[in-house]
Write an enzyme that holds these catalytic residues in place. Structure first.
Site, PDB file in Angstrom:
ATOM      1  N   LYS A 194       0.991  -1.267   0.302  1.00 23.29           N
ATOM      2  CA  LYS A 194      -0.025   0.134   0.288  1.00 23.29           C
ATOM      3  C   LYS A 194       0.845   1.270   0.081  1.00 23.29           C
ATOM      4  O   LYS A 194       1.791   1.457   1.038  1.00 23.29           O
ATOM      5  CB  LYS A 194      -0.769   0.080   1.198  1.00 23.29           C
ATOM      6  CG  LYS A 194      -1.860   1.427   1.362  1.00 23.29           C
ATOM      7  CD  LYS A 194      -2.641   1.072   2.381  1.00 23.29           C
ATOM      8  CE  LYS A 194      -3.528   2.718   2.595  1.00 23.29           C
ATOM      9  NZ  LYS A 194      -4.597   2.222   3.510  1.00 23.29           N
ATOM     10  N   LYS A 247      -2.323  -1.419  -3.797  1.00 25.67           N
ATOM     11  CA  LYS A 247      -3.152  -0.195  -3.532  1.00 25.67           C
ATOM     12  C   LYS A 247      -2.159   0.928  -3.982  1.00 25.67           C
ATOM     13  O   LYS A 247      -1.223   1.068  -3.257  1.00 25.67           O
ATOM     14  CB  LYS A 247      -3.752  -0.358  -2.518  1.00 25.67           C
ATOM     15  CG  LYS A 247      -4.636   0.823  -2.040  1.00 25.67           C
ATOM     16  CD  LYS A 247      -5.228   0.606  -0.645  1.00 25.67           C
ATOM     17  CE  LYS A 247      -6.170   1.934  -0.418  1.00 25.67           C
ATOM     18  NZ  LYS A 247      -6.563   2.004   1.117  1.00 25.67           N
TER      19      LYS A 247
HETATM   20  C1  PBG Z   1      -7.361   3.443   5.824  1.00 26.36           C
HETATM   21  C2  PBG Z   1      -7.700   3.311   4.388  1.00 26.36           C
HETATM   22  C3  PBG Z   1      -7.684   4.009   3.481  1.00 26.36           C
HETATM   23  C4  PBG Z   1      -8.005   3.523   2.417  1.00 26.36           C
HETATM   24  C5  PBG Z   1      -8.560   2.171   2.725  1.00 26.36           C
HETATM   25  N1  PBG Z   1      -8.547   2.212   4.149  1.00 26.36           N
HETATM   26  C6  PBG Z   1      -6.941   5.470   3.458  1.00 26.36           C
HETATM   27  C7  PBG Z   1      -5.688   5.981   3.846  1.00 26.36           C
HETATM   28  O1  PBG Z   1      -4.622   4.785   4.081  1.00 26.36           O
HETATM   29  O2  PBG Z   1      -5.279   7.049   4.292  1.00 26.36           O
HETATM   30  C8  PBG Z   1      -8.238   4.217   0.908  1.00 26.36           C
HETATM   31  C9  PBG Z   1      -9.260   3.749  -0.029  1.00 26.36           C
HETATM   32  C10 PBG Z   1      -9.568   4.589  -1.063  1.00 26.36           C
HETATM   33  O3  PBG Z   1      -8.914   5.709  -1.361  1.00 26.36           O
HETATM   34  O4  PBG Z   1     -10.570   4.341  -1.957  1.00 26.36           O
HETATM   35  N2  PBG Z   1      -6.165   2.696   6.366  1.00 26.36           N
END
Ligand code: PBG
Length: 322
Positions: A194, A247
């Site tokens: 991520k 992601k």
């Molecule tokens: C939080 C989380 C996020 C997303 C999924 N889980 C945001 C972040 O890490 O700030 C993002 C999902 C999206 O933008 O569609 N842990």
């Protein structure tokens, strides 16, 4: 000419016959945003066509998704400000919104696969994925809460927990907690690669979870890096992840392919909020055809190597291709 490549492109019939990549509603995980209240369906400004649902309407949505052939959902909750702290207290509440949402989905459609977001940000008074001390995000203290949170979700009936926090060692800790408590059927979908991405902006609006100070670069990955994604992912596989994830998706198709070629467990990709918002915004202005941009994007993510795709387009795409 000995070879004419256009022969295989000359009609829809032959193109369909030789198409390498097909997306189906079974590939999709539909993310859902849940809020407190009754009969609430709240629009999210930066995610046109997407809503926060109260539990009663969540059930209706689940039935509709199931009818369209979508068999899994990923739950996120919007925690009231008054319940936020720096320890994730509300995340562990057996009667918390997430725990009730899990049960509501199963009531609406017992077959629906329920995946839950595991991270502290929606519950954090600092908007960070972990426990904050000074300007630090503490790793091991956070991991302990994430394991307890996963257990709480499993108890409520979650089929998969999906840790999205990027702390070190959390997959092993979660797996151990599940094993020790005999949750031997609960899966872990790890957000293993991520990245610290600006494309999460609209999501943070949806959950009011933007970091109150700083950014997430000390735990989410630097988008300049590819090998680091391989390391992170291999480690999560070793620690016991059932499904790994890349992601965001569209700016990271090379990473999806790299991971696909590296691991032999299913690879998911998260087509994130900003990627959804870009297509919506351009389509609203008449600059892109929304349906075509959506299908081309989703197909490219699968072609890159994603076995499953978390996408806000799940419902719209299922209606078109189902
Ligand atoms: C939080 C989380 C996020 C997303 C999924 N889980 C945001 C972040 O890490 O700030 C993002 C999902 C999206 O933008 O569609 N842990």
């Amino acid at each position: 000419m000995q070879r004419r490549n256009r022969i295989l492109r000359q009609s829809q019939a032959i193109r369909s016959l030789v198409a390498e990549t097909l997306i189906t509603p079974h590939d999709f995980i539909a993310p859902l945003f849940v809020i407190e209240g009754k009969s609430v369906k709240e629009a999210i400004a930066s995610m046109p066509g997407y809503y926060r649902f109260s539990l009663d309407l969540l059930k209706e949505e689940i039935k509709e998704l199931w009818g369209l052939g979508i068999k899994s959902v990923l739950l996120f909750i919007k925690c009231p400000d008054a319940l936020k702290d720096n320890k994730g207290t509300e995340a562990l509440n057996p009667e918390g919104l997430m725990q009730r949402a899990i049960r509501a989905v199963k009531e609406a459609e017992p077959g629906m696969l329920v995946m839950t977001d595991v991270a502290l940000d929606p519950y954090s008074s600092f908007g960070h994925d972990g426990i904050v001390e000074g300007s630090e995000i503490l790793n091991d203290e956070t991991v302990a809460v994430l394991a307890a949170m996963s257990l709480s979700h499993a108890r409520a009936g979650a089929d998969f927990v999906a840790p999205s926090d990027m702390m070190d060692g959390r997959i092993l800790a979660i797996r151990q907690a599940l094993e020790e408590n005999s949750f031997t059927r609960t899966g872990i979908m790890s957000y293993s690669a991520k990245y610290a991405s600006c494309f999460y902006g609209p999501f943070r609006d949806a959950l009011d979870s933007a970091p109150g100070f700083g950014d997430k670069k000390s735990y989410q990955m630097d988008y300049a890096n590819r090998r680091e994604a391989v390391n992170e992912t291999l480690q999560d596989v070793q620690e016991g992840a059932d499904i790994v994830m890349v992601k965001p998706a569209m700016a990271y198709l090379d990473i999806i392919r790299e991971i696909k070629n590296t691991v032999t467990i299913p690879v998911s990709a998260y087509h994130v909020s900003g990627e959804y918002a870009m297509i919506k915004a351009a389509a609203e202005r008449g600059w892109l055809n929304e349906e075509k941009a959506m299908l081309e994007s989703l197909t490219s993510i699968k072609r890159a190597g994603a076995d499953l795709i978390a996408t806000y387009f799940a419902k719209d795409a299922a209606k078109l291709i189902g």
